[in-house]
Design an enzyme around this catalytic site. Structure first.
Site, short mmCIF file in Angstrom:
data_model
loop_
_atom_site.label_atom_id
_atom_site.label_comp_id
_atom_site.label_asym_id
_atom_site.label_seq_id
_atom_site.Cartn_x
_atom_site.Cartn_y
_atom_site.Cartn_z
N LYS A 86 0.81 -1.22 0.00
CA LYS A 86 0.00 0.00 0.00
C LYS A 86 0.84 1.27 0.00
O LYS A 86 0.45 2.28 -0.57
CB LYS A 86 -0.96 -0.01 1.19
N GLU A 108 -10.36 7.18 2.78
CA GLU A 108 -11.32 6.27 3.40
C GLU A 108 -10.56 5.01 3.75
O GLU A 108 -9.54 4.69 3.14
CB GLU A 108 -12.44 5.95 2.40
N SER A 377 1.89 -9.77 -0.98
CA SER A 377 1.54 -8.35 -0.89
C SER A 377 1.74 -7.74 0.49
O SER A 377 1.95 -6.54 0.61
CB SER A 377 0.09 -8.15 -1.35
C1 LIG Z 1 -5.19 -3.95 0.90
C2 LIG Z 1 -4.45 -5.19 0.67
C3 LIG Z 1 -4.71 -6.02 -0.46
C4 LIG Z 1 -5.81 -5.75 -1.45
O1 LIG Z 1 -5.68 -4.61 -2.22
P1 LIG Z 1 -5.31 -4.62 -3.78
O2 LIG Z 1 -5.62 -3.23 -4.20
O3 LIG Z 1 -6.17 -5.64 -4.44
O4 LIG Z 1 -3.88 -4.96 -3.89
C5 LIG Z 1 -3.92 -7.15 -0.65
N1 LIG Z 1 -2.94 -7.48 0.24
C6 LIG Z 1 -2.67 -6.73 1.33
C7 LIG Z 1 -1.59 -7.16 2.24
C8 LIG Z 1 -3.41 -5.56 1.58
O5 LIG Z 1 -3.12 -4.83 2.67
#
Ligand SMILES: *Cc1c(COP(=O)(O)O)cnc(C)c1O
Length: 409
Positions: A86, A108, A377
């Site tokens: 993020k 938000e 992610s």
């Molecule tokens: C917010 C989040 C996501 C989902 O958001 P995308 O916009 O689809 O990438 C995925 N993994 C983590 C660790 C997140 O914090």
């Protein structure tokens, strides 16, 4: 994409008239930085000194051996500052705000991760910061509310509607339309009106640029398949951007299958076939909605994937067939989480574990010459209560309850 922000038939900007000038300004501002090579190098250098970029690509040797098929690599977005991809988006928008001469940011947040990232960015750049959050989410996400406030942000609980994410978005838009001169709205994923999908995926493309170079250097060849989880779609678009032009690289997006697609308790807009095209929250895409266009309730063990819409860019690639979409159930996700912890010593976010689960399902049938890249992610520390609960760790639950009582006393 065309000039009005359409990807095929998806995207666009469906916004109140009052915001159209502000969005045009944002489009122009973003266009300018996109064409300025100095901006990208400022961004890269900020990310390397503040957020550990480039993040490593880890060869998961034990997992690869476990499945006996392809070589498995993990792109380590969990090692970013604040624990997920993020920050890539938020810091990019922070630099843009500086260029545009604004002094205040709003956002938000549902689960609170985007709120914490935005509050972090605001502190670093010296902006004032207001985060809108549904009252129900404020109660559910106490630790994140605490950190946002400690980082200097004002958290506004939204009491309208169902008091969740979509109500927070409406309130943020209301704020924006009265404070356009000073304020930038930091959107958290590749959704919403043009230019947000383009802009957010542009900043997240840093993942794909890095990983392309890393996999060629480390494994000597292009990957067979790349997996990413899909909430709004920003981390998926980020990593896929490195391979979109390589037709032989298969790209797989994994959505939240919740309790199983057949139960309708999920958040899979594309793989389930339950989504339909509509317009909401400023853009046109696949939504989980009923025949009257009322948004359905979604379900996932991972709060960050629990969303009714999906990036219009992904909807377009879905229709073109360039990206394949699958869904992983909560149960498969917990199993994948456990396996990665035990085999590699890495605690993945439950969101990221969807990508892992998707890959693990297919790995045993893949050829031994294959190379798989999975986007990790984010890290899973934030999911401690959910994971402990799901794995049935009662001793831990009673410890937490006791601590909470001691604290209150
Ligand atoms: C917010 C989040 C996501 C989902 O958001 P995308 O916009 O689809 O990438 C995925 N993994 C983590 C660790 C997140 O914090």
């Amino acid at each position: 994409m065309d000039k009005t922000g359409y990807y095929g038939t998806f995207g666009g900007a469906f916004i109140p008239e009052i915001l159209s000038t502000t969005l045009e300004q944002l489009q122009l501002g973003f266009q300018e930085v996109k064409e300025d090579p100095a901006f990208w190098s400022t961004y890269q250098s900020l990310m390397s000194t503040y957020s550990c970029r480039p993040t490593p690509l880890t060869y998961a040797e034990n997992l690869s051996r476990h499945f006996g098929g392809p070589q498995i690599y993990l792109k380590r977005e969990d090692l970013n500052h604040t624990g997920a991809h993020k920050l890539n988006n938020v810091m990019g928008q922070g630099l843009l705000v500086q260029r545009m001469g604004k002094t205040r940011v709003i956002a938000e947040t549902g689960a609170g991760q985007h709120g914490v990232a935005t509050a972090t960015m605001a502190a670093k750049f010296g902006y004032s910061c207001t985060i809108y959050m549904g009252e129900v989410d404020v109660a559910r996400q106490r630790p994140n509310v605490f950190w946002m406030e400690q980082l200097g942000a004002t958290v506004v609980p939204v009491r309208d509607g169902a008091r969740i994410l979509k109500d927070a978005i409406n309130e943020a838009l209301r704020d924006w339309s009265t404070n356009m001169d000073t304020t930038h709205y930091v959107l958290g994923t590749a959704c919403g009106p043009h230019p947000y999908p383009e802009m957010v995926s542009y900043f997240q493309s840093i993942i794909g640029t890095e990983v392309r170079e890393q996999i060629l250097r480390q494994s000597g060849r292009a990957p067979t398949r790349v997996y990413a989880c899909v909430g709004g779609g920003s981390n998926a678009l980020g990593i896929f951007s490195g391979f979109l032009d390589d037709a032989e690289v298969e790209l797989v997006g994994v959505e939240a299958g919740g309790q199983g697609l057949e139960t309708h308790k999920h958040a899979s807009r594309l793989a389930s076939g339950h989504g339909s095209v509509g317009v909401a929250q400023g853009y046109k895409t696949y939504f989980l909605q009923d025949d009257d266009g009322q948004m359905l309730e979604t379900h996932s063990v991972a709060a960050g994937l629990d969303y009714i819409g999906v990036s219009p860019i992904l909807s377009a690639y879905h229709e073109e067939g360039r990206i394949r979409f699958e869904a992983a159930t909560d149960e498969e996700v917990l199993e994948a989480t456990r396996l990665v912890m035990r085999k590699e010593g890495i605690i993945p976010a439950l969101e990221s574990a969807h990508a892992l689960a998707g890959a693990f399902r297919e790995a045993p049938e893949m050829n031994g010459d294959g190379v798989v890249v999975i986007n990790l992610s984010g890290r899973g520390d934030k999911d401690i209560f959910t994971i402990a609960d799901a794995l049935g760790d009662t001793a831990w639950k009673s410890f937490i309850t006791t601590k909470a009582e001691e604290y209150r006393a």
